[in-house]
Design an enzyme around this catalytic site. Structure first.
Site, PDB file in Angstrom:
ATOM      1  N   PHE A   1       1.161  -1.149  -0.057  1.00  0.00           N
ATOM      2  CA  PHE A   1      -0.130   0.103  -0.340  1.00  0.00           C
ATOM      3  C   PHE A   1       0.473   1.225  -0.146  1.00  0.00           C
ATOM      4  O   PHE A   1       0.586   2.555   0.369  1.00  0.00           O
ATOM      5  CB  PHE A   1      -1.004   0.255   1.211  1.00  0.00           C
ATOM      6  CG  PHE A   1      -0.134  -0.284   2.483  1.00  0.00           C
ATOM      7  CD1 PHE A   1       0.586   0.560   3.438  1.00  0.00           C
ATOM      8  CD2 PHE A   1       0.016  -1.408   3.091  1.00  0.00           C
ATOM      9  CE1 PHE A   1       1.053   0.672   4.457  1.00  0.00           C
ATOM     10  CE2 PHE A   1       0.381  -1.923   3.765  1.00  0.00           C
ATOM     11  CZ  PHE A   1       0.959  -1.156   5.060  1.00  0.00           C
ATOM     12  N   GLU A   2       1.955   1.328   0.307  1.00  0.00           N
ATOM     13  CA  GLU A   2       3.144   2.110  -0.570  1.00  0.00           C
ATOM     14  C   GLU A   2       3.531   2.166  -1.779  1.00  0.00           C
ATOM     15  O   GLU A   2       3.012   2.499  -2.440  1.00  0.00           O
ATOM     16  CB  GLU A   2       4.372   2.209   0.844  1.00  0.00           C
ATOM     17  CG  GLU A   2       3.166   2.334   2.042  1.00  0.00           C
ATOM     18  CD  GLU A   2       4.167   2.842   3.063  1.00  0.00           C
ATOM     19  OE1 GLU A   2       5.044   3.574   3.136  1.00  0.00           O
ATOM     20  OE2 GLU A   2       3.891   1.921   4.208  1.00  0.00           O
ATOM     21  N   MET A   3       4.376   2.046  -1.534  1.00  0.00           N
ATOM     22  CA  MET A   3       5.435   1.867  -3.359  1.00  0.00           C
ATOM     23  C   MET A   3       4.975   0.523  -3.718  1.00  0.00           C
ATOM     24  O   MET A   3       5.287   0.662  -4.929  1.00  0.00           O
ATOM     25  CB  MET A   3       6.884   2.138  -3.117  1.00  0.00           C
ATOM     26  CG  MET A   3       7.097   4.199  -3.217  1.00  0.00           C
ATOM     27  SD  MET A   3       8.723   3.938  -2.134  1.00  0.00           S
ATOM     28  CE  MET A   3       9.297   5.064  -3.660  1.00  0.00           C
TER      29      MET A   3
END
Lengths: 329, 329
Positions: B142-144
């Site tokens: 859910f980030e990069m």
């Protein structure tokens, strides 16, 4: 021996210079124009008399350009899709905006570098100025999704911005949507990238390698300059794939404006702005050149000629303006 | 009259200087430490002997930090959530990553500025170095959302990066995930922001206004320095809301590490890094100060004292490093 070498060298220089002059003449005849190399000539072109520039406005415009708070989500700035670190574009096929929405027409983000030289903005050419263009993506739901009446109050609420607007426009400034977008456009007007190609057109014959000159020659001879001309090497609108059909024409529903005209993209910095075409479906530059030949010139461009043109395109990678990353108010 | 004024002025200066020395002593006793004002002392602290820095590595690290291609989507860079233009954070409650996923624990992006001075990284303090920290967000879905085995080949395929890694690490460099993240960490170690507060602690008594000094005094007296201490004014892990409960404790499911310890955020540049708390639920700095007093110190901090502390916090806005926005390979 030395004397023979010298004579040979003078002779070669003469020959090269002579062919250089020929190419230059040919280029001018094909309406290829350099970015002017004098500041005054350049300013005449990039300045918009209705939206005159000052250093304070440029600096403020830069801040707004990089500020994700200009979007509804606070997460997307102009620089997200027109990334000055990535050739002024985003390097993905389809522009991706608010809530991760892809562009519903499968449209690719064009570069902001040298956009000032284009006669038309947007893939369908619906704007003729950057001032008009800026208003679009900020408000579009699948881009920055910002309401035009909300943006001014949001900006006014950031104390530092209020001060900077005063500095740029005087103490009685009224921060409107138009003033914000005009200020961003003023910054964008500075985003130009003179290249070795311009140096050549401005008379420095050593700026291009012999292979690049050969590629430029081929580029003109094949007729690419019918559309890719002017300072922008594009920026006009043209009928698109009216003869043979574009290989990926069914990816997305974009087929130009109501007259089926499509804006010709600039070729400046083209090596840095893959993927290509309005729907970003071609990643390889040689493939793009050959596809263009096929659908726009009704020509089968050989591998060899495509390679020559690609080599010439290398000279279009320009010197980027040095940008100090802003600290936002 | 002039002589009386002079005597009064000397007297006042003496009084002020005397109380300045008192505050300084008190600050040192409370373990408040300045960013060193000599380069050698600073380098001793920010340098990681296991990951030594050079100018070429810093420059390369900067490029990787700003490069959205480090993410799976090509749309999210380290700078997206830790935006150097916005106090090193993103200015939204919940970090938003790949495919517009909000952090599932409702966690707020902490600032990258001065993170080098923190003993612990992440809200649960699970890393002790920036080198370890960098590995996290790049890979997190859910980030990069980047796979650690894919990133090196992606970077190697960008010709310019290959050259830059050679320049930074020698011709036989092997571009690994660890080397990429270590290089980003090297850049992050340069992101420090000395402020007027540091100038004061380094002996320049005029660096703070009387009101800021008064606020600093209050800050120490109330016991805020139990957790907000050291150079980072934070960066340690502490039990959280064990006495009175944090007003928004049920927003998100984060309650610290397995021992219920939470990393104390730095207070440096705090005026630029709203919203506050691990779940980004408090936007007003005075409210944040009062909430902290209530839940961590079991104290009702008065409006007046909260105002004093907020005034002091103004002096923690530091001088940001000048960053030339990179042109990516």
């Amino acid at each position: 021996m030395k004397i023979i070498a010298l004579i040979l060298s003078i002779f070669t220089t003469f020959i090269v210079a002579n062919s250089d002059i020929e190419i230059l003449k040919k280029a001018k005849k094909a309406n290829l124009l350099p970015i002017p190399n004098t500041k005054i000539e350049l300013l005449k072109i990039i300045n918009n008399q209705k939206n005159p520039s000052t250093d304070a406005k440029i600096e403020l415009g830069k801040k707004l350009y990089f500020d994700p708070r200009v979007s509804k989500s606070n997460l997307i700035s102009c620089n997200t899709c027109h990334n000055l670190a990535l050739g002024g574009a985003d390097g993905v096929s389809v522009a991706t905006g608010d809530k991760w929405h892809p562009n519903p027409h499968h449209l690719n983000s064009p570069t902001v570098y040298n956009a000032v030289f284009a006669n038309y903005q947007f893939w369908d050419g619906r704007s003729t100025t950057l001032e008009e263009q800026v208003k679009g993506p900020i408000q579009t739901q699948f881009e920055m999704a910002m309401h035009k009446d909300i943006l001014p109050s949001k900006i006014k609420n950031i104390i530092g911005y209020k001060e900077e607007f005063k500095r740029a426009y005087g103490p009685n400034v009224k921060i409107t949507f138009k003033l914000i977008t005009d200020t961003i456009a003023i910054f964008e007007r500075t985003l130009i990238t003179p290249s070795r190609y311009d140096d050549f057109l401005n008379g420095d014959f050593k700026a291009l390698t012999p292979k690049e000159k050969d590629g430029l020659n081929t580029f003109i001879d094949l007729g690419c300059t019918r559309c890719h001309k002017g300072i922008a090497l594009g920026g006009f609108t043209q009928p698109f794939d009216t003869g043979k059909r574009y290989k990926y024409r069914n990816i997305g529903d974009f087929h130009g404006n109501k007259n089926h005209l499509v804006k010709t993209p600039t070729l400046r910095n083209i090596k840095e702005t893959a993927p290509y075409f309005h729907n970003g479906m071609i990643w390889n530059l040689k493939d793009a050149i050959k596809e263009m030949g096929k659908i726009q010139l009704l020509l089968g461009i050989s591998d060899k000629d495509a390679q020559k043109i690609e080599t010439f395109f290398g000279s279009l990678s320009g010197r980027k303006p040095k940008i100090k990353y802003p600290i936002l108010p």
